[in-house]
Design a protein around this motif. Structure first.
Motif, short mmCIF file in Angstrom:
data_model
loop_
_atom_site.label_atom_id
_atom_site.label_comp_id
_atom_site.label_asym_id
_atom_site.label_seq_id
_atom_site.Cartn_x
_atom_site.Cartn_y
_atom_site.Cartn_z
N VAL A 166 47.64 -50.91 -36.45
CA VAL A 166 48.76 -51.77 -36.26
C VAL A 166 49.97 -51.24 -35.73
CG1 VAL A 166 50.28 -53.24 -37.88
CG2 VAL A 166 47.50 -53.03 -38.15
N ILE A 167 50.25 -49.92 -36.02
CA ILE A 167 51.64 -49.33 -35.85
C ILE A 167 51.62 -49.04 -34.27
CG2 ILE A 167 52.85 -47.04 -35.80
CD1 ILE A 167 52.09 -46.73 -38.96
N SER A 168 50.36 -48.46 -33.85
CA SER A 168 50.24 -48.28 -32.32
C SER A 168 50.28 -49.54 -31.68
CB SER A 168 48.95 -47.31 -32.14
OG SER A 168 48.88 -47.09 -30.61
N ILE A 169 49.68 -50.50 -32.08
CA ILE A 169 50.06 -51.96 -31.18
C ILE A 169 51.62 -52.20 -31.08
CG2 ILE A 169 49.54 -54.45 -31.55
CD1 ILE A 169 46.57 -53.52 -32.47
N ALA A 170 52.26 -52.31 -32.52
CA ALA A 170 53.34 -52.59 -32.34
C ALA A 170 54.13 -51.88 -31.63
CB ALA A 170 54.20 -52.39 -33.81
N GLY A 171 53.91 -50.36 -31.20
CA GLY A 171 54.63 -49.61 -30.14
C GLY A 171 54.36 -50.07 -28.98
N VAL A 172 53.25 -50.38 -28.57
CA VAL A 172 52.88 -50.94 -27.12
C VAL A 172 53.68 -52.36 -26.91
CG1 VAL A 172 50.80 -51.70 -25.52
CG2 VAL A 172 50.43 -49.84 -27.08
N ILE A 173 53.83 -53.15 -27.90
CA ILE A 173 54.60 -54.16 -27.73
C ILE A 173 56.14 -53.95 -27.35
CG2 ILE A 173 55.46 -56.38 -28.75
CD1 ILE A 173 52.79 -56.51 -30.38
N LEU A 174 56.45 -52.97 -27.90
CA LEU A 174 57.82 -52.65 -27.80
C LEU A 174 58.00 -51.87 -26.33
CD1 LEU A 174 59.32 -50.99 -31.14
CD2 LEU A 174 60.39 -52.90 -29.96
N LEU A 175 57.02 -51.21 -25.98
CA LEU A 175 57.01 -50.49 -24.87
C LEU A 175 57.25 -51.58 -23.46
CD1 LEU A 175 54.29 -47.57 -24.90
CD2 LEU A 175 56.65 -47.36 -24.03
N THR A 190 62.20 -48.33 -24.90
CA THR A 190 61.28 -47.97 -24.32
C THR A 190 60.86 -46.66 -25.24
OG1 THR A 190 61.49 -49.10 -22.23
CG2 THR A 190 59.84 -46.83 -22.33
N SER A 191 61.69 -45.89 -25.45
CA SER A 191 61.44 -44.34 -26.06
C SER A 191 60.90 -44.73 -27.50
CB SER A 191 62.96 -43.60 -26.15
OG SER A 191 63.24 -43.75 -24.73
N ILE A 192 61.55 -45.64 -28.15
CA ILE A 192 61.10 -45.92 -29.53
C ILE A 192 59.78 -46.36 -29.40
CG2 ILE A 192 61.58 -47.43 -31.67
CD1 ILE A 192 63.49 -45.00 -31.36
N GLY A 193 59.50 -47.32 -28.63
CA GLY A 193 57.93 -47.79 -28.56
C GLY A 193 57.09 -46.74 -28.13
N GLY A 194 57.50 -45.85 -27.42
CA GLY A 194 56.54 -44.51 -27.04
C GLY A 194 56.25 -43.74 -28.45
N VAL A 195 57.62 -43.54 -29.09
CA VAL A 195 57.22 -42.57 -30.21
C VAL A 195 56.31 -43.33 -31.20
CG1 VAL A 195 58.40 -41.66 -31.94
CG2 VAL A 195 59.44 -41.49 -29.88
N ILE A 196 56.55 -44.77 -31.48
CA ILE A 196 55.76 -45.48 -32.39
C ILE A 196 54.29 -45.56 -31.93
CG2 ILE A 196 55.25 -47.85 -33.44
CD1 ILE A 196 58.45 -48.14 -33.45
N THR A 197 54.03 -45.70 -30.89
CA THR A 197 52.53 -45.53 -30.06
C THR A 197 52.02 -44.46 -30.53
OG1 THR A 197 53.38 -47.36 -28.33
CG2 THR A 197 51.03 -46.17 -28.11
N ILE A 198 52.24 -43.41 -30.08
CA ILE A 198 51.99 -41.92 -30.23
C ILE A 198 51.68 -41.87 -31.69
CG2 ILE A 198 52.31 -39.62 -29.94
CD1 ILE A 198 53.91 -40.24 -27.65
N THR A 199 52.59 -42.09 -32.60
CA THR A 199 52.52 -42.01 -34.19
C THR A 199 51.42 -42.48 -34.57
OG1 THR A 199 54.78 -41.45 -34.43
CG2 THR A 199 53.78 -42.22 -36.42
N GLY A 200 51.08 -43.96 -34.21
CA GLY A 200 50.23 -44.89 -34.71
C GLY A 200 48.93 -44.25 -34.25
#
Length: 301
Positions: free
Chosen positions: A125-134, A268-278
């Motif tokens: 779920v976290i990673s998907i949210a990150g991709v959406i932000l990206l 984009t940067s925040i989205g990348g960090v969230i995607t990687i973390t997830g």
């Protein structure tokens, strides 16, 4: 142990370089032709490794398995990556690709009957949210082309997920080197066929730098990364090696920003960090967990 970690990190660096070279070559060669040349050369090298190790190459008896892996891991994954890199920064493409472990996780129950833990679902779920932000982060300079690039990279993630889970199934009676070589052989044929009607001479603008990039993606980003990754996994174990694959998007940012003067928005940067973390949370497994065969090929990367 330190040598094993070094080899794992080296493999992700070499794979990250593929995104950089792919971004550069996107303006010099059509994606289908680039993929055909890359994997044609890689197939020869992999075939040579099989000969050196005195391994047989069962092209006919394992044709079904090789063809399926070649379609998803060599033809679909790599071609879609190169299509995406025509429209996206290498750093953004790499961060979207951080979602690959999520596709592997979601496909594993379907093909391997593996259960997904609560921690893995949370990471998903976290990673998907990150991709959406990206993707949202790219809307500032959004265009039909950038949307096409995002879709292509997401589809490439799906292709690699299928390649990985199916490869794990087929690896029960075939070693990774043979699987990789077989997939490369049939994937090259499919890539060559895809050039029909999609390539003409006016689309080829290959420079000296482009030739060097082709040499890199055919050797370092394929065979070299494969050898480094598998050697590292052998030393540290599959469980401990798994999270290191998530370094890939980090290297695309480290290389892409200075080499191409790529600009990343805050979102984009925040989205990348969230995607990687997830992805790290979803893919990490401790020693006590069942060993997972981890992206055994430098293949599509």
């Amino acid at each position: 142990m330190k040598r094993g970690i070094f080899l794992l990190v080296l493999a992700t660096i070499l794979w990250g370089g593929n995104y950089i070279c792919g971004r550069f070559l996107s303006q010099e060669l059509p994606p289908t032709l680039l993929n055909t040349i890359r994997w044609g050369l890689s197939t020869v090298l992999l075939w040579g490794l099989l000969a050196i190790n005195k391994k047989s190459f069962p092209l006919l008896s394992k044709a079904k398995e090789f063809f399926i892996l070649g379609f998803f891991g060599v033809f679909a994954f790599s071609t879609l990556n190169y299509v995406g890199l025509r429209y996206l920064h290498a750093s953004v493409a790499g961060m979207i690709s951080a979602g690959i472990p999520i596709f592997i996780l979601l496909l594993s129950p379907l093909f391997l009957k593996e259960k997904i833990s609560v921690k893995a679902w949370i990471g998903t779920v976290i990673s998907i949210a990150g991709v959406i932000l990206l993707i949202q982060g790219k809307q500032a300079d959004a265009s039909e082309g950038s949307l096409l690039g995002e879709i292509a990279i997401l589809l490439s993630c799906l292709a690699w997920g299928l390649y990985t889970v199916l490869g794990k199934r087929y690896a029960k009676d075939t070693d990774p080197l043979t699987l990789t070589a077989g997939a490369a052989f049939y994937g090259t044929i499919l890539s060559g066929i895809s050039c029909i009607g999609t390539v003409d001479a006016s689309m080829i603008h290959l420079s000296t730098t482009g030739l060097l990039c082709i040499l890199y993606v055919s050797t370092c980003a394929s065979v070299g990364a494969y050898l480094a990754w598998n050697a590292g996994v052998k030393i540290v174990g599959a469980g401990k090696a798994a999270p290191y694959i998530n370094l890939l998007p980090v290297w695309t940012v480290v290389f892409g920003v200075p080499l191409f003067d790529e600009q990343l928005s805050f979102v984009t940067s925040i989205g990348g960090v969230i995607t990687i973390t997830g992805a790290v949370l979803a893919s990490y497994k401790g020693e006590e967990k069942k060993k997972m065969e981890q992206l055994h090929s430098a293949g599509g990367r």
